[in-house]
Motif scaffolding. Structure first.
Motif, PDB file in Angstrom:
ATOM      1  N   GLY A  78      -2.349 -30.095  -1.167  1.00 14.42           N
ATOM      2  CA  GLY A  78      -1.939 -30.386  -2.541  1.00 14.42           C
ATOM      3  C   GLY A  78      -1.058 -29.300  -3.117  1.00 14.42           C
ATOM      4  N   LEU A  79      -1.386 -28.044  -2.829  1.00 14.59           N
ATOM      5  CA  LEU A  79      -0.582 -26.925  -3.314  1.00 14.59           C
ATOM      6  C   LEU A  79       0.807 -26.942  -2.693  1.00 14.59           C
ATOM      7  CD1 LEU A  79      -0.521 -24.300  -4.976  1.00 14.59           C
ATOM      8  CD2 LEU A  79      -1.303 -23.118  -2.920  1.00 14.59           C
ATOM      9  N   ILE A  80       0.896 -27.177  -1.399  1.00 13.58           N
ATOM     10  CA  ILE A  80       2.197 -27.233  -0.721  1.00 13.58           C
ATOM     11  C   ILE A  80       3.033 -28.388  -1.270  1.00 13.58           C
ATOM     12  CG2 ILE A  80       3.323 -27.653   1.505  1.00 13.58           C
ATOM     13  CD1 ILE A  80       2.125 -24.855   1.190  1.00 13.58           C
ATOM     14  N   THR A  81       2.398 -29.536  -1.481  1.00 15.56           N
ATOM     15  CA  THR A  81       3.121 -30.683  -2.043  1.00 15.56           C
ATOM     16  C   THR A  81       3.625 -30.359  -3.439  1.00 15.56           C
ATOM     17  OG1 THR A  81       1.772 -32.200  -0.742  1.00 15.56           O
ATOM     18  CG2 THR A  81       2.939 -33.125  -2.637  1.00 15.56           C
ATOM     19  N   PHE A  82       2.802 -29.707  -4.250  1.00 17.96           N
ATOM     20  CA  PHE A  82       3.214 -29.343  -5.598  1.00 17.96           C
ATOM     21  C   PHE A  82       4.403 -28.389  -5.579  1.00 17.96           C
ATOM     22  CE2 PHE A  82       2.980 -26.428  -9.211  1.00 17.96           C
ATOM     23  CZ  PHE A  82       3.126 -27.331 -10.265  1.00 17.96           C
ATOM     24  N   ILE A  83       4.362 -27.401  -4.698  1.00 19.62           N
ATOM     25  CA  ILE A  83       5.469 -26.436  -4.602  1.00 19.62           C
ATOM     26  C   ILE A  83       6.746 -27.145  -4.147  1.00 19.62           C
ATOM     27  CG2 ILE A  83       6.305 -24.435  -3.304  1.00 19.62           C
ATOM     28  CD1 ILE A  83       3.369 -23.412  -3.338  1.00 19.62           C
ATOM     29  N   ALA A  84       6.642 -28.017  -3.155  1.00 17.13           N
ATOM     30  CA  ALA A  84       7.830 -28.726  -2.667  1.00 17.13           C
ATOM     31  C   ALA A  84       8.415 -29.622  -3.752  1.00 17.13           C
ATOM     32  CB  ALA A  84       7.467 -29.560  -1.437  1.00 17.13           C
ATOM     33  N   MET A  85       7.574 -30.325  -4.468  1.00 17.31           N
ATOM     34  CA  MET A  85       8.068 -31.219  -5.518  1.00 17.31           C
ATOM     35  C   MET A  85       8.659 -30.423  -6.678  1.00 17.31           C
ATOM     36  SD  MET A  85       7.803 -34.107  -4.222  1.00 17.31           S
ATOM     37  CE  MET A  85       8.286 -35.086  -5.612  1.00 17.31           C
TER      38      MET A  85
END
Length: 124
Positions: free
Chosen positions: A21-28
């Protein structure tokens, strides 16, 4: 938490899910910040149109319309769209870096090939 999200049934852990979830948030967040700059640097694209498309996307995302459209789209078209957008963004990056100079004829060929590839994947 396992009862609610069925983590053990999916062979997942809380740590991995939080990390994903953290990686997805950073990418988005990165995409949200950089995408308008990339699109805004293209000659001939109206910034109002970019803003309007962002507002339409936000409205679709907040309603059930996004789910309906996503489920109605064939899988091959989704794959072709992802490839085509990736090629387009790569082309823009190379062009903005100065690795590709303006050549309308070659640009048209690249766009046409990308479109044909997307149609091929959508129809196969």
């Amino acid at each position: 938490m396992d009862k609610c999200f069925l983590l053990s049934a999916r062979a997942a852990t809380v740590k991995n899910e939080i990390y994903a979830g953290l990686i997805t948030f950073i990418a988005m967040s990165y995409i949200f910040a950089v995408n308008p700059a990339i699109l805004g640097s293209i000659d001939g694209i109206d910034k109002g149109a970019i803003f309007l498309s962002g507002c339409v996307y936000l409205i679709l995302s907040l309603t059930l319309a996004r789910k309906v459209v996503t489920e109605a789209t064939p899988e091959n078209f989704k794959l072709g769209n992802a490839v085509g957008l990736g090629l387009f963004v790569s082309f823009l990056g190379f062009h903005n870096a100065g690795n590709i100079v303006s050549a309308p004829f070659i640009s048209s060929i690249i766009y046409a090939l990308a479109l044909l590839f997307i149609l091929y994947l959508a129809l196969s």
